[in-house]
Design an enzyme around this catalytic site. Structure first.
Site, PDB file in Angstrom:
ATOM      1  N   CYS A  48      -9.025 -28.897  -9.557  1.00 35.50           N
ATOM      2  CA  CYS A  48     -10.362 -29.066  -9.084  1.00 35.50           C
ATOM      3  C   CYS A  48     -11.178 -28.820  -9.933  1.00 35.50           C
ATOM      4  O   CYS A  48     -11.905 -29.596 -10.758  1.00 35.50           O
ATOM      5  CB  CYS A  48     -10.784 -28.260  -8.258  1.00 35.50           C
ATOM      6  SG  CYS A  48     -12.938 -28.498  -8.089  1.00 35.50           S
ATOM      7  N   GLY A  50     -19.769 -20.055 -13.643  1.00 35.59           N
ATOM      8  CA  GLY A  50     -19.627 -18.000 -13.358  1.00 35.59           C
ATOM      9  C   GLY A  50     -17.881 -17.780 -13.113  1.00 35.59           C
ATOM     10  O   GLY A  50     -17.393 -16.432 -13.366  1.00 35.59           O
ATOM     11  N   CYS A  52     -11.087 -24.067  -0.839  1.00 30.70           N
ATOM     12  CA  CYS A  52     -12.436 -24.341  -0.344  1.00 30.70           C
ATOM     13  C   CYS A  52     -12.919 -25.143   0.717  1.00 30.70           C
ATOM     14  O   CYS A  52     -13.970 -25.358   1.589  1.00 30.70           O
ATOM     15  CB  CYS A  52     -13.574 -24.534  -0.872  1.00 30.70           C
ATOM     16  SG  CYS A  52     -12.847 -26.310  -2.475  1.00 30.70           S
TER      17      CYS A  52
END
Length: 326
Positions: free
Chosen positions: A62, A86, A160
């Site tokens: 990803c 982040g 995810c």
């Protein structure tokens, strides 16, 4: 890719959280639909890898294809100066104006340099990791001070795109045929039992492996033969890992053949001193492809996983990465 996320990452609720935080901070909020790219470059290879007996790392793919390729290119086209994420990692200019360095995050427990190890100079020049020099506790404290709704949000967990209720097995069962298989001892050939699905076994795995008084690790998965080969700790230990030809990428300059480095084979794995053998690209009669030789025996590493390389002189600095070959 077939369903919502409940992992604490990439769900509709997360999009709403981002929108609300953007409103609180007074900045614009854009949403880009990259579903087809994500399915093609992340989910598809993940499913295909398991069907072939390998274990791809979807978070790294990803980052490689979505965040720091499609999204970064979109940001450039829209005229943004930087892409900020982040991730707990740091980018620094080398002393004397040399190449940019990718370094571990200040919070060792949350360090994410491993999953960014495929980045190069072109990406590093246009990204910023604003929390990389902070601990996670300080990040949360600052978010709370600003009154952000995500200050106490749980960390994202697992893959995810897989629902917690279905798990990896349920997710894959809906996309590929799973097959029961035999478990054999690699040293003696003794049949030790069975597994429900060979496609769900990962090289290096210990849990769920039949044992007769001795702890064993999976050392090979042969989907075509419906067989998992296992060994005890001594038999499973390896001094060398082969990398897929063409998979090596470098953050700065490439290491020289035989140069010393430090290898990490999972997100929070223990770094291990090693040397890098570049070999050749392969082919009939050619030298073997790239490989990493460890200074001390290591647990087996699953094909498809990424092996990140750090500097032997400065083990907080990432130098490159490659994908472990089957």
């Amino acid at each position: 890719w077939g369903g919502p996320s409940d992992s604490g990452c990439c769900s509709v609720a997360d999009v709403d959280d981002a929108r609300r935080v953007a409103q609180q901070l007074g900045i614009a909020h854009h949403v880009f639909n990259l579903t087809e790219d994500f399915a093609h470059d992340v989910v598809g290879p993940y499913v295909a890898g398991h069907a072939a007996g390998t274990t791809p790392n979807p978070c790294i793919e990803c980052n490689r294809h979505i965040k720091f390729d499609r999204l970064l290119e979109r940001a450039r086209r829209l005229g943004f100066d930087r892409l900020a994420t982040g991730h707990h990692a740091q980018v620094r200019a080398a002393p004397g104006g040399g190449p940019l360095e990718l370094r571990r995050g200040a919070d060792a427990r949350k360090d994410q340099s491993y999953v960014l190890s495929m980045l190069g100079q072109r990406q590093l020049a246009d990204v910023v990791f604003p929390v990389g020099h902070l601990t996670k506790d300080r990040v949360r404290a600052e978010a709370a001070r600003l009154g952000l709704r995500t200050a106490a949000k749980p960390d994202s967990q697992d893959v995810c795109f897989i629902q917690a209720a279905e798990g990896r097995g349920g997710f894959l069962a809906g996309r590929v045929e799973l097959h029961p298989g035999s478990v054999v001892d690699g040293a003696t050939g003794e049949a030790l039992g069975t597994v429900d699905a060979v496609e769900l076994v990962t090289v290096g795995q210990r849990r769920g492996i039949p044992a007769t008084g001795t702890r064993r690790y999976a050392v090979a998965v042969d989907v075509a033969a419906r067989r998992v080969t296992v060994a005890d700790a001594r038999g499973a230990a390896t001094f060398e890992v082969r990398l897929e030809p063409g998979s090596l990428t470098w953050v700065e300059a490439a290491l020289a053949d035989g140069e010393q480095a430090v290898a990490q084979t999972s997100a929070h794995g223990r770094p291990a001193p090693c040397s890098v053998r570049l070999g050749a690209a392969g082919g009939d009669g050619g030298a073997p492809g790239p490989r990493v030789r460890f200074a001390a025996p290591q647990r087996p590493v699953a094909p498809g996983q990424t092996l990140a390389l750090y500097s032997a002189d400065d083990p907080d600095r990432v130098v490159g990465a490659g994908i472990v070959a089957a």
